[in-house]
Design an enzyme around this catalytic site. Structure first.
Site, PDB file in Angstrom:
ATOM      1  N   LYS A   1       0.845  -1.186   0.000  1.00 39.14           N
ATOM      2  CA  LYS A   1       0.000   0.000   0.000  1.00 39.14           C
ATOM      3  C   LYS A   1       0.883   1.240   0.000  1.00 39.14           C
ATOM      4  CE  LYS A   1      -3.569   2.372   2.644  1.00 39.14           C
ATOM      5  NZ  LYS A   1      -4.584   2.257   3.694  1.00 39.14           N
TER       6      LYS A   1
ATOM      7  N   LYS B   1      -2.127  -1.544  -3.968  1.00 39.56           N
ATOM      8  CA  LYS B   1      -3.008  -0.381  -3.923  1.00 39.56           C
ATOM      9  C   LYS B   1      -2.207   0.905  -3.979  1.00 39.56           C
ATOM     10  CE  LYS B   1      -5.924   1.906  -0.585  1.00 39.56           C
ATOM     11  NZ  LYS B   1      -6.336   1.998   0.768  1.00 39.56           N
TER      12      LYS B   1
HETATM   13  C1  PBG Z   1      -7.662   3.181   5.609  1.00 37.85           C
HETATM   14  C2  PBG Z   1      -7.853   3.086   4.122  1.00 37.85           C
HETATM   15  C3  PBG Z   1      -7.632   4.056   3.131  1.00 37.85           C
HETATM   16  C4  PBG Z   1      -8.108   3.512   1.930  1.00 37.85           C
HETATM   17  C5  PBG Z   1      -8.553   2.222   2.210  1.00 37.85           C
HETATM   18  N1  PBG Z   1      -8.376   1.966   3.574  1.00 37.85           N
HETATM   19  C6  PBG Z   1      -7.134   5.442   3.230  1.00 37.85           C
HETATM   20  C7  PBG Z   1      -5.776   5.746   3.727  1.00 37.85           C
HETATM   21  O1  PBG Z   1      -4.922   4.885   3.886  1.00 37.85           O
HETATM   22  O2  PBG Z   1      -5.576   6.927   3.976  1.00 37.85           O
HETATM   23  C8  PBG Z   1      -8.153   4.218   0.604  1.00 37.85           C
HETATM   24  C9  PBG Z   1      -9.171   3.704  -0.372  1.00 37.85           C
HETATM   25  C10 PBG Z   1      -9.477   4.620  -1.521  1.00 37.85           C
HETATM   26  O3  PBG Z   1      -8.855   5.675  -1.711  1.00 37.85           O
HETATM   27  O4  PBG Z   1     -10.389   4.275  -2.270  1.00 37.85           O
HETATM   28  N2  PBG Z   1      -6.371   3.162   6.069  1.00 37.85           N
END
Ligand code: PBG
Length: 311
Positions: free
Chosen positions: A179, A232
């Protein structure tokens, strides 16, 4: 003929539809930066599940928006919390639905960070037991898969141990293994009300410039017991998807995030892009790169588009 020699297919059974659940009742609130997406109260899941059933999308990913936040994010592991009630509702409406739940604290903490914070620092190790408690409460409510998105080191192992210890050995872990600290999450933070009150997430989310690190993150999570790996965002990281898939040959999930959705929606609203064609091209490209499953806000639309094309 073109479709007979097509190398990559996109079908609804490869899609996971995210949903944002809010406390309260009778709520179906549009999310401004994500046109077509809404925040729903648990009692409004009925209508949504009917739409899902019609579209034949069989998997969902739950996010919760609590009404009360505190420094630890304790609403996240309450047995009657919004996600826990949502899971139970979904399972009673549609037992066959595959329910994934996002496990993180950022929407539940008053500072908006994904873990415990002291002196402005996010505390990796002290956050692990909290995440394990959240995962366990989701499993108890009936989740099929928990999906830790916090990016603390060691959380997959901590969650696996606590699930196994409580008799939830068959609840899977979809790890947000790779991520990135991405600017593409902007619209989501409006949807989940999870923006950090200070600083950013670069101490624990990955540098977009790194690929070798992605392989290391994936390797560690597999060792700790992850069943499914995620990369992601999606579109800007096709090379990462390809590399993770080739290296580990495990089921791989790509998350086509809020910013990817929002930018197409915005351009389409201006008449500059054709939404359906662009969205299908993006999702097909994620599959071609190596994603087995895709989390996408277009899930229900894709179902409709594919039926149109087939007809
Ligand atoms: C929570 C999380 C996030 C997303 C999914 N789970 C945001 C972040 O890490 O700030 C992003 C999903 C999206 O942008 O569609 N940690």
């Amino acid at each position: 003929m073109r479709s007979m020699v097509r190398e990559t297919t996109l079908s609804v059974d490869r899609l996971i539809a995210p949903v944002f659940l809010m406390e309260g009742s009778g709520i179906e609130r549009p999310i401004e930066a994500m046109p077509g997406q809404v925040q729903l109260s648990v009692d409004r899941l009925d209508g949504w599940v009917e739409k899902l059933a019609r579209s034949q999308v069989r998997a969902v990913l739950l996010f919760g928006i609590p009404s009360r936040k505190d420094p630890e994010g304790s609403e996240a592991w309450r047995d009657d919390g919004v996600v826990q009630r949502g899971i139970a509702r979904l399972k009673s409406l549609s037992p066959e639905l595959v329910v994934f739940t996002d496990v993180c604290l950022c929407a539940y903490t008053d500072h908006g960070h994904c873990g415990r914070v002291r002196d402005g620092k996010i505390l990796n190790d002290e956050t692990l037991p909290l995440l394990a408690k959240v995962a366990l409460s989701h499993a108890r409510a009936g989740a099929d898969f928990v999906a830790p998105s916090d990016m603390m080191d060691g959380r997959v192992g901590a969650i696996r141990d606590s699930l196994d210890g409580e008799g939830f050995g068959d609840v899977g872990i979809l790890s947000y293994a790779v991520k990135y600290a991405s600017a593409f999450y902007g619209p989501f933070r409006e949807a989940a009300q999870s923006s950090p009150a200070f600083g950013d997430r670069r101490t624990h989310q990955m540098d977009p410039a790194n690929l070798l690190e992605a392989l290391e993150e994936a390797r560690l999570d597999l060792e700790e017991g992850a069943d499914l790996l995620m990369v992601k965002p999606g579109l800007p990281y096709l090379d990462v998807i390809r590399e993770v898939k080739r290296t580990f040959r495990r089921p791989l999930v790509a998350y086509c995030v809020s910013g990817e959705y929002a930018m197409v929606k915005a351009a389409a609203a201006k008449g500059w892009l054709e939404e359906k064609a662009v969205a299908l091209e993006i999702l097909t490209s994620l599959r071609r790169a190596g994603a087995d499953l895709i989390i996408t806000y277009w899930s229900l639309d894709v179902a409709e588009w594919l039926t149109q094309e087939a007809g």
